[in-house]
Design a protein around this motif. Structure first.
Motif, mmCIF file in Angstrom:
data_model
loop_
_atom_site.group_PDB
_atom_site.id
_atom_site.type_symbol
_atom_site.label_atom_id
_atom_site.label_comp_id
_atom_site.label_asym_id
_atom_site.label_seq_id
_atom_site.Cartn_x
_atom_site.Cartn_y
_atom_site.Cartn_z
ATOM 1 N N ALA A 112 0.842 -1.205 0.000
ATOM 2 C CA ALA A 112 0.000 0.000 0.000
ATOM 3 C C ALA A 112 0.874 1.250 0.000
ATOM 4 O O ALA A 112 1.938 1.284 0.616
ATOM 5 C CB ALA A 112 -0.919 -0.006 1.215
ATOM 6 N N SER A 113 0.405 2.283 -0.707
ATOM 7 C CA SER A 113 1.231 3.492 -0.853
ATOM 8 C C SER A 113 0.509 4.780 -0.488
ATOM 9 O O SER A 113 1.067 5.866 -0.608
ATOM 10 C CB SER A 113 1.726 3.598 -2.301
ATOM 11 O OG SER A 113 0.625 3.643 -3.203
ATOM 12 N N GLY A 114 -0.739 4.677 -0.021
ATOM 13 C CA GLY A 114 -1.557 5.877 0.116
ATOM 14 C C GLY A 114 -1.494 6.630 1.428
ATOM 15 O O GLY A 114 -1.844 7.814 1.479
ATOM 16 N N ASP A 115 -1.058 5.975 2.519
ATOM 17 C CA ASP A 115 -1.120 6.619 3.831
ATOM 18 C C ASP A 115 -0.379 7.959 3.876
ATOM 19 O O ASP A 115 -0.813 8.905 4.529
ATOM 20 C CB ASP A 115 -0.546 5.697 4.911
ATOM 21 C CG ASP A 115 -1.489 4.545 5.246
ATOM 22 O OD1 ASP A 115 -2.615 4.526 4.717
ATOM 23 O OD2 ASP A 115 -1.094 3.663 6.023
ATOM 24 N N LEU A 116 0.738 8.010 3.181
ATOM 25 C CA LEU A 116 1.573 9.205 3.203
ATOM 26 C C LEU A 116 0.898 10.414 2.560
ATOM 27 O O LEU A 116 1.279 11.553 2.810
ATOM 28 C CB LEU A 116 2.900 8.910 2.488
ATOM 29 C CG LEU A 116 4.068 9.873 2.698
ATOM 30 C CD1 LEU A 116 4.388 10.038 4.175
ATOM 31 C CD2 LEU A 116 5.293 9.373 1.937
ATOM 32 N N MET A 186 -1.854 0.694 12.899
ATOM 33 C CA MET A 186 -2.835 0.349 11.881
ATOM 34 C C MET A 186 -2.143 -0.379 10.731
ATOM 35 O O MET A 186 -0.943 -0.199 10.494
ATOM 36 C CB MET A 186 -3.533 1.614 11.340
ATOM 37 C CG MET A 186 -4.350 2.370 12.379
ATOM 38 S SD MET A 186 -5.095 3.894 11.719
ATOM 39 C CE MET A 186 -6.314 3.214 10.587
ATOM 40 N N ILE A 187 -2.891 -1.194 10.016
ATOM 41 C CA ILE A 187 -2.353 -1.884 8.844
ATOM 42 C C ILE A 187 -1.996 -0.851 7.788
ATOM 43 O O ILE A 187 -2.736 0.117 7.568
ATOM 44 C CB ILE A 187 -3.383 -2.889 8.297
ATOM 45 C CG1 ILE A 187 -3.658 -3.989 9.327
ATOM 46 C CG2 ILE A 187 -2.903 -3.500 6.979
ATOM 47 C CD1 ILE A 187 -4.770 -4.932 8.925
ATOM 48 N N ASN A 188 -0.847 -1.040 7.147
ATOM 49 C CA ASN A 188 -0.403 -0.129 6.109
ATOM 50 C C ASN A 188 -1.485 0.017 5.031
ATOM 51 O O ASN A 188 -1.982 -0.964 4.495
ATOM 52 C CB ASN A 188 0.891 -0.648 5.478
ATOM 53 C CG ASN A 188 1.439 0.291 4.417
ATOM 54 O OD1 ASN A 188 1.332 1.503 4.536
ATOM 55 N ND2 ASN A 188 2.006 -0.273 3.362
#
Length: 246
Positions: A112-116, A186-188
């Motif tokens: 996953a790449s969206g958290d940032l 939290m899960i990435n």
């Protein structure tokens, strides 16, 4: 106050909207790089750049396509210029999501790449909506007539829901909420998924306060986009619901 907000330079008149739209992009990018320097990122700089390019291309197309579908009766009379000029943030998110997922499959990124991007997106949305609000009824973010206390004259003499202001308040709440859970385990990828679900829930509901034109079953293109997001993240919704019920 008189809508739309304007200013003059060298005897030429400009709208504040264009300035805030540019600022939103610039501030959002700066916020992203500020946070990235303080985060351990498992995705390389090169792949991050490629993913961002995929997101921007997807957002460019998605924002125009969903905006086109906001007025089904006018589709046949659309020109390339009007197609390009009309855009919606919700469509940008939807298209950006597709763009990212496609480009990640191409370059082989499976994490996953969206958290940032969550906080930068929230900040950019807030700044951008200042510009939308400044346009009054000249920008399709105004609401229906209302007798509610928040009603404002947005340039046509009627008391309307200031939908852009509602979204600005919503972004402030969002910012506080996501800052409060930034250290939570939290899960990435879950922070981005949570952002998307909550934002599209807001957009689904706030459409009822706007003079929208139904696409199908009395729902607008943005509301159908919202339903797609809920289905797309169905497993995530089931998982967090099950977790809260434990």
């Amino acid at each position: 106050m008189t809508f739309p907000f304007q200013f003059e330079i060298f005897q030429k008149t400009f709208y504040w909207h264009a300035l805030f739209e540019t600022l939103a992009f610039f501030i959002g990018i700066r916020a992203y790089y500020f946070l990235r320097k303080r985060t351990t990122d498992s995705i390389s700089d090169t792949n991050r750049l490629i993913i961002m390019i995929g997101a921007m291309i997807g957002a460019l197309l998605g924002s125009r396509i969903i905006a086109l579908l906001e007025d089904p009766a006018a589709i046949s009379s659309q020109t390339f210029l009007t197609f390009y000029q009309n855009k919606t943030v919700a469509g940008g998110f939807l298209g950006g999501l597709f763009g990212v997922e496609i480009i990640k499959k191409v370059i082989g990124i499976k994490i996953a790449s969206g958290d940032l991007y969550v906080i930068p997106i929230i900040v950019a949305l807030f700044v951008g909506r200042i510009g939308c609000f400044s346009m009054g009824i000249a920008e399709p973010t105004f609401g229906n007539e209302t007798t509610f206390i928040t009603g404002m004259n947005l340039g046509d003499g009627l008391q309307r829901h200031p939908v852009a202001l509602y979204e600005m308040v919503f972004m402030i709440v969002f910012f506080i909420f996501f800052q409060s859970i930034k250290n939570k385990s939290m899960i990435n990828g879950d922070r981005f998924k949570l952002f998307m679900v909550l934002y599209f829930l807001f957009r689904f509901l706030v459409e009822f306060l706007k003079p929208y034109k139904p696409l199908f079953l009395n729902l607008s293109s943005i509301q159908w986009s919202s339903l797609f997001i809920f289905i797309y993240y169905w497993k995530f919704l089931c998982r967090i619901t099950a977790y809260k019920n434990k």
